[in-house]
Scaffold this motif. Structure first.
Motif, mmCIF file in Angstrom:
data_model
loop_
_atom_site.group_PDB
_atom_site.id
_atom_site.type_symbol
_atom_site.label_atom_id
_atom_site.label_comp_id
_atom_site.label_asym_id
_atom_site.label_seq_id
_atom_site.Cartn_x
_atom_site.Cartn_y
_atom_site.Cartn_z
ATOM 1 N N LEU A 150 59.467 0.841 74.075
ATOM 2 C CA LEU A 150 58.201 0.178 73.764
ATOM 3 C C LEU A 150 57.894 -0.933 74.755
ATOM 4 O O LEU A 150 56.738 -1.146 75.138
ATOM 5 C CB LEU A 150 58.246 -0.385 72.340
ATOM 6 C CG LEU A 150 58.279 0.649 71.213
ATOM 7 C CD1 LEU A 150 58.424 -0.037 69.862
ATOM 8 C CD2 LEU A 150 57.015 1.498 71.238
ATOM 9 N N THR A 151 58.931 -1.637 75.205
ATOM 10 C CA THR A 151 58.711 -2.688 76.193
ATOM 11 C C THR A 151 58.229 -2.112 77.516
ATOM 12 O O THR A 151 57.319 -2.660 78.151
ATOM 13 C CB THR A 151 60.012 -3.481 76.406
ATOM 14 O OG1 THR A 151 60.487 -3.969 75.156
ATOM 15 C CG2 THR A 151 59.777 -4.655 77.337
ATOM 16 N N VAL A 152 58.821 -0.999 77.933
ATOM 17 C CA VAL A 152 58.383 -0.361 79.174
ATOM 18 C C VAL A 152 56.950 0.149 79.038
ATOM 19 O O VAL A 152 56.132 0.030 79.968
ATOM 20 C CB VAL A 152 59.346 0.777 79.559
ATOM 21 C CG1 VAL A 152 58.801 1.579 80.731
ATOM 22 C CG2 VAL A 152 60.714 0.205 79.916
ATOM 23 N N LEU A 153 56.616 0.704 77.870
ATOM 24 C CA LEU A 153 55.236 1.135 77.647
ATOM 25 C C LEU A 153 54.278 -0.059 77.688
ATOM 26 O O LEU A 153 53.152 0.058 78.199
ATOM 27 C CB LEU A 153 55.126 1.856 76.307
ATOM 28 C CG LEU A 153 55.786 3.232 76.225
ATOM 29 C CD1 LEU A 153 55.636 3.818 74.821
ATOM 30 C CD2 LEU A 153 55.177 4.176 77.262
ATOM 31 N N ALA A 154 54.727 -1.187 77.144
ATOM 32 C CA ALA A 154 53.894 -2.390 77.226
ATOM 33 C C ALA A 154 53.703 -2.815 78.673
ATOM 34 O O ALA A 154 52.613 -3.260 79.073
ATOM 35 C CB ALA A 154 54.535 -3.520 76.416
ATOM 36 N N VAL A 155 54.757 -2.665 79.475
ATOM 37 C CA VAL A 155 54.619 -2.973 80.904
ATOM 38 C C VAL A 155 53.574 -2.072 81.545
ATOM 39 O O VAL A 155 52.698 -2.522 82.296
ATOM 40 C CB VAL A 155 55.972 -2.801 81.620
ATOM 41 C CG1 VAL A 155 55.811 -2.950 83.110
ATOM 42 C CG2 VAL A 155 56.964 -3.814 81.117
ATOM 43 N N LEU A 156 53.668 -0.780 81.253
ATOM 44 C CA LEU A 156 52.700 0.151 81.825
ATOM 45 C C LEU A 156 51.278 -0.201 81.393
ATOM 46 O O LEU A 156 50.343 -0.178 82.208
ATOM 47 C CB LEU A 156 53.040 1.577 81.383
ATOM 48 C CG LEU A 156 54.243 2.232 82.065
ATOM 49 C CD1 LEU A 156 54.525 3.596 81.441
ATOM 50 C CD2 LEU A 156 53.996 2.381 83.560
ATOM 51 N N ALA A 157 51.120 -0.540 80.111
ATOM 52 C CA ALA A 157 49.785 -0.865 79.628
ATOM 53 C C ALA A 157 49.242 -2.135 80.273
ATOM 54 O O ALA A 157 48.105 -2.170 80.759
ATOM 55 C CB ALA A 157 49.804 -1.009 78.104
ATOM 56 N N VAL A 158 50.087 -3.187 80.300
ATOM 57 C CA VAL A 158 49.623 -4.467 80.837
ATOM 58 C C VAL A 158 49.407 -4.379 82.341
ATOM 59 O O VAL A 158 48.356 -4.759 82.866
ATOM 60 C CB VAL A 158 50.624 -5.583 80.472
ATOM 61 C CG1 VAL A 158 50.249 -6.881 81.170
ATOM 62 C CG2 VAL A 158 50.667 -5.778 78.977
ATOM 63 N N VAL A 159 50.433 -3.877 83.060
ATOM 64 C CA VAL A 159 50.313 -3.809 84.514
ATOM 65 C C VAL A 159 49.217 -2.821 84.924
ATOM 66 O O VAL A 159 48.424 -3.082 85.837
ATOM 67 C CB VAL A 159 51.668 -3.420 85.140
ATOM 68 C CG1 VAL A 159 51.530 -3.208 86.636
ATOM 69 C CG2 VAL A 159 52.700 -4.496 84.855
ATOM 70 N N GLY A 160 49.171 -1.668 84.221
ATOM 71 C CA GLY A 160 48.119 -0.716 84.538
ATOM 72 C C GLY A 160 46.736 -1.261 84.258
ATOM 73 O O GLY A 160 45.810 -1.104 85.072
#
Length: 388
Positions: free
Chosen positions: A78-88
Motif C-alpha cells: 500500500l505504501t508503494v501504491l501511495a508512492v505511485l499515486a503521489v509521485v505520478g
C-alpha cells in the motif's frame, strides 16, 4: 654502566603530523575508490540510493499502517501504491503545467534575452548575430541528430528501469526493515555490532529527517511563490511554482535558479515594476525559509552549515551531474549523523571517566587506609525476613 637511550629520528610533533597525514591519505584513498565504484556501478547503485531516500520519506506512513494491524507485506504494498499515486500525480501536474505554460515561459525568457541584449549587449553584437551563430551551430551538429534521438530513447528506458527497480527495493526495504539490524550485525564483528548499528540508525534518521523537512519546505515555497506570481498575474505561474517545488530538493542553488526564471518571465511579460515585485516575493519566501522554516523543521533532525551544503552539491555535480546534486545533500546528512554518533561515543567528555561498576568494578580498598566497617554493639543488624 647505563647505555644511552636512542633519540627518536623525528620530534613528537612531526610524528603526530605524519600519523595524521597517513590517516587522511588512507581515508581519501578509500573514499576515492568507493566513489569510483559507485560511478562504475551507477546502474545498480542509483536505484538503491533512491530506494533509501524513498524509504526514509515513507517510513512514517508504513509504521502507521502497521499500528493499524495491517500485515507487513500489505502495508509495504500500500505504501508503494501511495508512492505511485503521489509521485505520478505530482509528475502529471508538473508536466501538464509546464506543457500548458511552457510556450509562455519560453517566449517570455526569449523576450527577456532580447531586452537584455538590447540594453546591455556588447558592441558589434546583436540578436541577429546570435541567431546566425545559433544556426551555424545547428547545421554543424545536425548530423548527430539521429544518434541524439537514439541516446535520448535509451536514457528514457534507463530512467524507467531505474524507477521500477527503486520501487521494488522500497517494498523490500519497508517490509524487511525489522531485519535490517540483524543483517547488519551479521556483517561485522560481534564486538562492534552495537556501534555499527547505532551509526546506521543515526545515518538513517538524518536522511529521514532531511527528506521529510525538505519536502515540507518545498511545498511551502512552491505554494507561497506560486500564490505571489498568480497575484502579480505572471504568465505560467503554476508551472513556475512546480519548478520551485522540484528544484527545492537542491538547497540554495535550486531556489536561485527557479527564482531567477520567475523574475525573468515577469520582466519579459509584465515589465520592470512587476519583475521587482516578483523578486520581492522570491526574496521574502527565501527569508521565511532561512529564518523560520529551516531552523524549526531541520533543527530537530540534522543541521549542516551552508558552506558544507554548497561543497557537497558541487562535488555531487562533478561526480554524477544533476543526480549527484540531488543525492549529495542526503548523503552528507547521513555522514553528519555518523560523525555525530562517533563523537558522542568516542569524543572527549568531561575529562574524567565514569566510575566502573558491576562485575568488572575493582574491589573495595583494603589495608590500613581502608575505612573500618562498623562492628560490635553499634553495628547495624543484618537484614532478616524474606527480603534479605
Amino acid at each position: 654502566m647505563q647505555t644511552p637511550t636512542a633519540r627518536p629520528l623525528l620530534p613528537e610533533a612531526a610524528r603526530r603530523v605524519a600519523a595524521w597525514c597517513v590517516v587522511l591519505l588512507l581515508v581519501a584513498g578509500v573514499a576515492a575508490v568507493g566513489i569510483r565504484l559507485c560511478v562504475v556501478l551507477k546502474t545498480a547503485v542509483t536505484p538503491v540510493l533512491l530506494a533509501i531516500l524513498g524509504t526514509a520519506l515513507l517510513g512514517p506512513l508504513y509504521r502507521r499502517l502497521l499500528r493499524m494491524k495491517v500485515r507487513k507485506s500489505l502495508a509495504a504494498g500500500l505504501t508503494v501504491l501511495a508512492v505511485l499515486a503521489v509521485v505520478g500525480g505530482a509528475t502529471y501536474i508538473v508536466v501538464a503545467a509546464l506543457v500548458d505554460t511552457g510556450d509562455q515561459i519560453v517566449a517570455s525568457l526569449r523576450q527577456a534575452a532580447e531586452d537584455i541584449a538590447k540594453h546591455f549587449g556588447a558592441a558589434g553584437t546583436s540578436l541577429d548575430d546570435l541567431s546566425r551563430n545559433a544556426g551555424d551551430l545547428l547545421r554543424k551538429f545536425g548530423g548527430t541528430a539521429a544518434s541524439g534521438v537514439i541516446s535520448g530513447i535509451s536514457v528514457v528506458g534507463e530512467l524507467i528501469a531505474t524507477a521500477v527497480l527503486a520501487l521494488l527495493l522500497i517494498f523490500f526495504f519497508l517490509r524487511d526493515s525489522d531485519r535490517a539490524a540483524g543483517a547488519l550485525r551479521s556483517l561485522v564483528p560481534r564486538t562492534t555490532g552495537d556501534t555499527v548499528e547505532a551509526m546506521a540508525r543515526r545515518a538513517f534518521e538524518a536522511v529521514e529527517g532531511f527528506m521529510r523537512g525538505t519536502t515540507f519546505i518545498a511545498l511551502v515555497d512552491a505554494t507561497l511563490i506560486g500564490t505571489g506570481l498568480l497575484v502579480l498575474r505572471v504568465p505560467g505561474a503554476v508551472g513556475l511554482a512546480a519548478l520551485v517545488f522540484v528544484t527545492a530538493y537542491i538547497p540554495y542553488l535550486g531556489a536561485f535558479l527557479s527564482g531567477a526564471v520567475a523574475v525573468l518571465v515577469a520582466l519579459a511579460d509584465r515589465g520592470f515594476v512587476i519583475a521587482l515585485w516578483a523578486l520581492g516575493v522570491v526574496l521574502a519566501v527565501q527569508v521565511i525559509e532561512g529564518h523560520l522554516l529551516q531552523p524549526v523543521v531541520q533543527s530537530r533532525t540534522v543541521h549542516m552549515h551552508p558552506a558544507a551544503v554548497m561543497l557537497a552539491i558541487t562535488a555531487g555535480a562533478s561526480v554524477a551531474g544533476i543526480l549527484g546534486m540531488l543525492l549529495a545533500v542526503p548523503l552528507t546528512a547521513a555522514a553528519t549523523g555518523v560523525l555525530g554518533e562517533l563523537r558522542s561515543r568516542y569524543g572527549p567528555g568531561d575529562g574524567r571517566p565514569d566510575a566502573p561498576h558491576g562485575p568488572d568494578a575493582p574491589d573495595a580498598p583494603h589495608g590500613p587506609d581502608a575505612p573500618d566497617a562498623p562492628h560490635g554493639p553499634d553495628a547495624p543488624d543484618a537484614p532478616h525476613g524474606p527480603g534479605s
